[in-house]
Scaffold this motif. Structure first.
Motif, PDB file in Angstrom:
ATOM      1  N   TYR A 253      13.032 -21.809 -49.659  1.00  0.00           N
ATOM      2  CA  TYR A 253      12.411 -20.825 -50.010  1.00  0.00           C
ATOM      3  C   TYR A 253      11.964 -20.293 -51.245  1.00  0.00           C
ATOM      4  CZ  TYR A 253      11.492 -15.621 -49.666  1.00  0.00           C
ATOM      5  OH  TYR A 253      10.890 -14.508 -49.805  1.00  0.00           O
ATOM      6  N   THR A 254      12.927 -20.321 -52.260  1.00  0.00           N
ATOM      7  CA  THR A 254      12.880 -20.035 -53.620  1.00  0.00           C
ATOM      8  C   THR A 254      11.812 -20.956 -54.177  1.00  0.00           C
ATOM      9  OG1 THR A 254      15.175 -19.264 -53.923  1.00  0.00           O
ATOM     10  CG2 THR A 254      13.761 -20.001 -55.808  1.00  0.00           C
ATOM     11  N   THR A 255      11.605 -22.211 -53.885  1.00  0.00           N
ATOM     12  CA  THR A 255      10.634 -22.994 -54.443  1.00  0.00           C
ATOM     13  C   THR A 255       9.103 -22.830 -54.000  1.00  0.00           C
ATOM     14  OG1 THR A 255      12.501 -25.100 -54.184  1.00  0.00           O
ATOM     15  CG2 THR A 255      10.041 -25.483 -54.406  1.00  0.00           C
ATOM     16  N   LEU A 256       9.361 -22.580 -52.596  1.00  0.00           N
ATOM     17  CA  LEU A 256       7.739 -22.134 -52.328  1.00  0.00           C
ATOM     18  C   LEU A 256       7.178 -20.977 -52.695  1.00  0.00           C
ATOM     19  CD1 LEU A 256       8.184 -23.144 -48.276  1.00  0.00           C
ATOM     20  CD2 LEU A 256       6.794 -24.302 -50.096  1.00  0.00           C
ATOM     21  N   LEU A 257       8.302 -19.761 -52.965  1.00  0.00           N
ATOM     22  CA  LEU A 257       7.790 -18.531 -53.565  1.00  0.00           C
ATOM     23  C   LEU A 257       7.318 -18.715 -54.857  1.00  0.00           C
ATOM     24  CD1 LEU A 257       7.496 -15.530 -53.185  1.00  0.00           C
ATOM     25  CD2 LEU A 257      10.054 -15.274 -53.877  1.00  0.00           C
ATOM     26  N   ILE A 258       8.304 -19.400 -55.715  1.00  0.00           N
ATOM     27  CA  ILE A 258       7.717 -19.794 -56.978  1.00  0.00           C
ATOM     28  C   ILE A 258       6.458 -20.717 -57.177  1.00  0.00           C
ATOM     29  CG2 ILE A 258       8.292 -20.848 -59.262  1.00  0.00           C
ATOM     30  CD1 ILE A 258      11.159 -20.143 -58.787  1.00  0.00           C
ATOM     31  N   ALA A 259       6.291 -21.526 -56.459  1.00  0.00           N
ATOM     32  CA  ALA A 259       5.092 -22.274 -56.517  1.00  0.00           C
ATOM     33  C   ALA A 259       4.013 -21.560 -56.198  1.00  0.00           C
ATOM     34  CB  ALA A 259       5.250 -23.717 -55.515  1.00  0.00           C
ATOM     35  N   PHE A 260       3.989 -20.764 -55.014  1.00  0.00           N
ATOM     36  CA  PHE A 260       3.004 -20.022 -54.610  1.00  0.00           C
ATOM     37  C   PHE A 260       2.497 -18.723 -55.783  1.00  0.00           C
ATOM     38  CE2 PHE A 260       0.953 -16.335 -52.699  1.00  0.00           C
ATOM     39  CZ  PHE A 260       0.020 -16.842 -52.029  1.00  0.00           C
ATOM     40  N   LEU A 261       3.376 -18.241 -56.174  1.00  0.00           N
ATOM     41  CA  LEU A 261       3.288 -17.043 -57.262  1.00  0.00           C
ATOM     42  C   LEU A 261       2.805 -17.787 -58.410  1.00  0.00           C
ATOM     43  CD1 LEU A 261       6.063 -14.547 -56.818  1.00  0.00           C
ATOM     44  CD2 LEU A 261       4.010 -14.449 -55.843  1.00  0.00           C
ATOM     45  N   ALA A 262       3.255 -18.879 -58.983  1.00  0.00           N
ATOM     46  CA  ALA A 262       2.921 -19.623 -60.350  1.00  0.00           C
ATOM     47  C   ALA A 262       1.468 -20.101 -60.207  1.00  0.00           C
ATOM     48  CB  ALA A 262       4.027 -20.645 -60.658  1.00  0.00           C
TER      49      ALA A 262
ATOM     50  N   LEU B 149      12.899 -20.049 -76.288  1.00  0.00           N
ATOM     51  CA  LEU B 149      11.985 -19.074 -76.516  1.00  0.00           C
ATOM     52  C   LEU B 149      12.725 -17.864 -75.747  1.00  0.00           C
ATOM     53  CD1 LEU B 149       9.637 -17.162 -77.342  1.00  0.00           C
ATOM     54  CD2 LEU B 149       8.390 -18.278 -75.312  1.00  0.00           C
ATOM     55  N   PHE B 150      13.032 -17.996 -74.330  1.00  0.00           N
ATOM     56  CA  PHE B 150      13.545 -16.842 -73.653  1.00  0.00           C
ATOM     57  C   PHE B 150      15.099 -16.457 -74.065  1.00  0.00           C
ATOM     58  CE2 PHE B 150      11.527 -19.373 -70.113  1.00  0.00           C
ATOM     59  CZ  PHE B 150      10.251 -18.408 -69.945  1.00  0.00           C
ATOM     60  N   ILE B 151      15.866 -17.234 -74.832  1.00  0.00           N
ATOM     61  CA  ILE B 151      17.176 -16.788 -75.345  1.00  0.00           C
ATOM     62  C   ILE B 151      16.806 -16.091 -76.574  1.00  0.00           C
ATOM     63  CG2 ILE B 151      18.997 -17.865 -76.695  1.00  0.00           C
ATOM     64  CD1 ILE B 151      19.027 -20.155 -75.015  1.00  0.00           C
ATOM     65  N   ALA B 152      15.738 -16.515 -77.161  1.00  0.00           N
ATOM     66  CA  ALA B 152      15.303 -15.628 -78.616  1.00  0.00           C
ATOM     67  C   ALA B 152      14.986 -14.385 -78.040  1.00  0.00           C
ATOM     68  CB  ALA B 152      14.315 -16.327 -79.339  1.00  0.00           C
ATOM     69  N   LEU B 153      14.358 -14.084 -76.833  1.00  0.00           N
ATOM     70  CA  LEU B 153      13.801 -12.851 -76.482  1.00  0.00           C
ATOM     71  C   LEU B 153      14.877 -12.221 -75.927  1.00  0.00           C
ATOM     72  CD1 LEU B 153      10.208 -13.856 -75.524  1.00  0.00           C
ATOM     73  CD2 LEU B 153      10.713 -12.654 -77.480  1.00  0.00           C
ATOM     74  N   ARG B 154      15.923 -12.622 -75.629  1.00  0.00           N
ATOM     75  CA  ARG B 154      17.295 -12.049 -74.861  1.00  0.00           C
ATOM     76  C   ARG B 154      16.913 -11.926 -73.430  1.00  0.00           C
ATOM     77  NH1 ARG B 154      20.046  -8.244 -79.259  1.00  0.00           N
ATOM     78  NH2 ARG B 154      20.485  -9.790 -81.098  1.00  0.00           N
ATOM     79  N   MET B 155      16.184 -12.775 -72.850  1.00  0.00           N
ATOM     80  CA  MET B 155      15.774 -12.831 -71.524  1.00  0.00           C
ATOM     81  C   MET B 155      16.762 -13.490 -70.601  1.00  0.00           C
ATOM     82  SD  MET B 155      11.700 -13.523 -71.598  1.00  0.00           S
ATOM     83  CE  MET B 155      11.508 -13.352 -69.844  1.00  0.00           C
ATOM     84  N   THR B 156      17.235 -12.989 -69.628  1.00  0.00           N
ATOM     85  CA  THR B 156      18.128 -13.263 -68.632  1.00  0.00           C
ATOM     86  C   THR B 156      17.659 -14.680 -67.840  1.00  0.00           C
ATOM     87  OG1 THR B 156      19.503 -11.667 -68.433  1.00  0.00           O
ATOM     88  CG2 THR B 156      19.987 -13.139 -66.980  1.00  0.00           C
ATOM     89  N   LEU B 157      18.197 -15.927 -67.988  1.00  0.00           N
ATOM     90  CA  LEU B 157      17.722 -17.173 -67.548  1.00  0.00           C
ATOM     91  C   LEU B 157      17.712 -16.689 -65.819  1.00  0.00           C
ATOM     92  CD1 LEU B 157      18.807 -20.143 -69.744  1.00  0.00           C
ATOM     93  CD2 LEU B 157      16.635 -18.846 -69.621  1.00  0.00           C
ATOM     94  N   GLY B 158      16.736 -17.000 -65.317  1.00  0.00           N
ATOM     95  CA  GLY B 158      16.805 -16.812 -63.645  1.00  0.00           C
ATOM     96  C   GLY B 158      15.475 -16.952 -62.953  1.00  0.00           C
ATOM     97  N   PHE B 159      15.156 -16.234 -61.785  1.00  0.00           N
ATOM     98  CA  PHE B 159      13.844 -16.447 -61.182  1.00  0.00           C
ATOM     99  C   PHE B 159      12.572 -16.086 -62.091  1.00  0.00           C
ATOM    100  CE2 PHE B 159      10.221 -14.787 -58.505  1.00  0.00           C
ATOM    101  CZ  PHE B 159      10.237 -15.424 -57.288  1.00  0.00           C
ATOM    102  N   GLY B 160      12.815 -14.909 -62.835  1.00  0.00           N
ATOM    103  CA  GLY B 160      11.676 -14.485 -63.556  1.00  0.00           C
ATOM    104  C   GLY B 160      11.175 -15.638 -64.967  1.00  0.00           C
ATOM    105  N   THR B 161      12.355 -16.290 -65.555  1.00  0.00           N
ATOM    106  CA  THR B 161      11.984 -17.178 -66.318  1.00  0.00           C
ATOM    107  C   THR B 161      11.429 -18.505 -65.963  1.00  0.00           C
ATOM    108  OG1 THR B 161      14.461 -17.888 -66.283  1.00  0.00           O
ATOM    109  CG2 THR B 161      13.696 -16.298 -67.909  1.00  0.00           C
ATOM    110  N   ILE B 162      11.971 -18.769 -64.692  1.00  0.00           N
ATOM    111  CA  ILE B 162      11.441 -20.075 -64.058  1.00  0.00           C
ATOM    112  C   ILE B 162       9.908 -19.794 -63.731  1.00  0.00           C
ATOM    113  CG2 ILE B 162      11.153 -21.564 -61.913  1.00  0.00           C
ATOM    114  CD1 ILE B 162      14.363 -20.920 -61.865  1.00  0.00           C
TER     115      ILE B 162
END
Length: 267
Positions: free
Chosen positions: A61-70, A118-131
């Motif tokens: 489900y996560t794969t399909l959701l990310i693929a569609f939104l991306a 880049l995400f670490i430098a921006l202090r973003m939490t790695l997860g759904f949003g970064t993917i």
């Protein structure tokens, strides 16, 4: 005659190498036995177990959701970028198209590591949003590559005529330009969706703990031993994609025949 026979044998070998692993996987998805070494009889239980496996279904489900939104976001951004590039002078257009091609030729591991940093430098939490951001980023060049040729085939004079007749730039785009480039936009969307669905390396570097896409989940399962449910899931995905391709080709053939018929009637 001998040359044609050799060509046919060569093509047959290529298709065997391409599809024999897929056929093997599909056969194993109906194997009663858990081991791949022997045939234990025909069964559908692995398909039943697949839908009961919450971890695999969640990753799917996560794969399909990310693929569609991306794919959707990359299609919008890539189409806008293609229009902007097409409106530039030849020198600048060549330069920007060259810059667009670099991410596609660049190694995925380089992009994966650079996006993670880049995400670490921006202090973003790695997860759904970064993917999701990572997938949008690497999909944009593929959309530009699909849309640009269609834009080059369109006539700017038609767009300018729509403006002269009183249409706003936005309305002229949707009424005149967009219908001509729809095949390229759809191709870009499908390509972006497929690339996102298939990606592992970039996802692996930009995902956080507690979230998995299908590729990263299968990678984890492979290290522990492949479950037959994975065979069942792969078979379903292959059959769905094959069906989409067949339907798409049938629709394209029908559209071509209708266009040919309309051309003959006009003549």
């Amino acid at each position: 005659m001998i040359k044609k026979s050799i060509q046919k044998i060569y093509l047959a070998l290529i298709f065997i190498l391409l599809y024999a692993p897929i056929v093997t996987l599909m056969v194993l998805s109906f194997n009663e036995s858990r081991t791949r070494a022997k045939w234990g009889g025909f069964t559908l239980k692995w398909y039943q177990e697949l839908f009961k496996n919450e971890q695999i279904m969640s990753a799917f489900y996560t794969t399909l959701l990310i693929a569609f939104l991306a794919a959707a976001a990359a299609t919008v951004i890539g189409t806008a970028a293609s229009i902007a590039i097409q409106g530039m002078k030849q020198r600048w257009r060549t330069m920007y198209m060259g810059l667009t091609n670099i991410p596609m030729m660049n190694a995925e591991i380089v992009m994966g590591v650079s996006l993670m940093l880049l995400f670490i430098a921006l202090r973003m939490t790695l997860g759904f949003g970064t993917i999701l951001i990572a997938h949008i980023t690497f999909n944009i060049p593929y959309v530009i590559l699909s849309v640009s040729p269609k834009l080059r085939q369109t006539s700017r004079h038609t767009y300018e005529a729509a403006l002269d007749l009183g249409a706003s730039p936005l309305k002229a785009f949707f009424k005149v330009v967009l219908p001509d480039i729809v095949p390229g936009v759809l191709s870009g969307f499908m390509l972006a969706f497929t690339m996102s669905l298939d990606d592992f390396v970039i996802t692996h570097f930009t995902k956080g703990p507690g979230i998995d896409t299908l590729s990263t989940k299968i990678y984890t399962e492979v290290r522990k031993g492949i479950k037959p449910e994975i065979y069942a899931l792969s078979t379903i995905m292959f059959m769905v994609i094959l069906s989409i391709i067949l339907v798409s080709n049938a629709m394209e053939s029908r559209r071509y025949r209708l266009n040919q018929k309309a051309t003959r009637e006009d003549a």
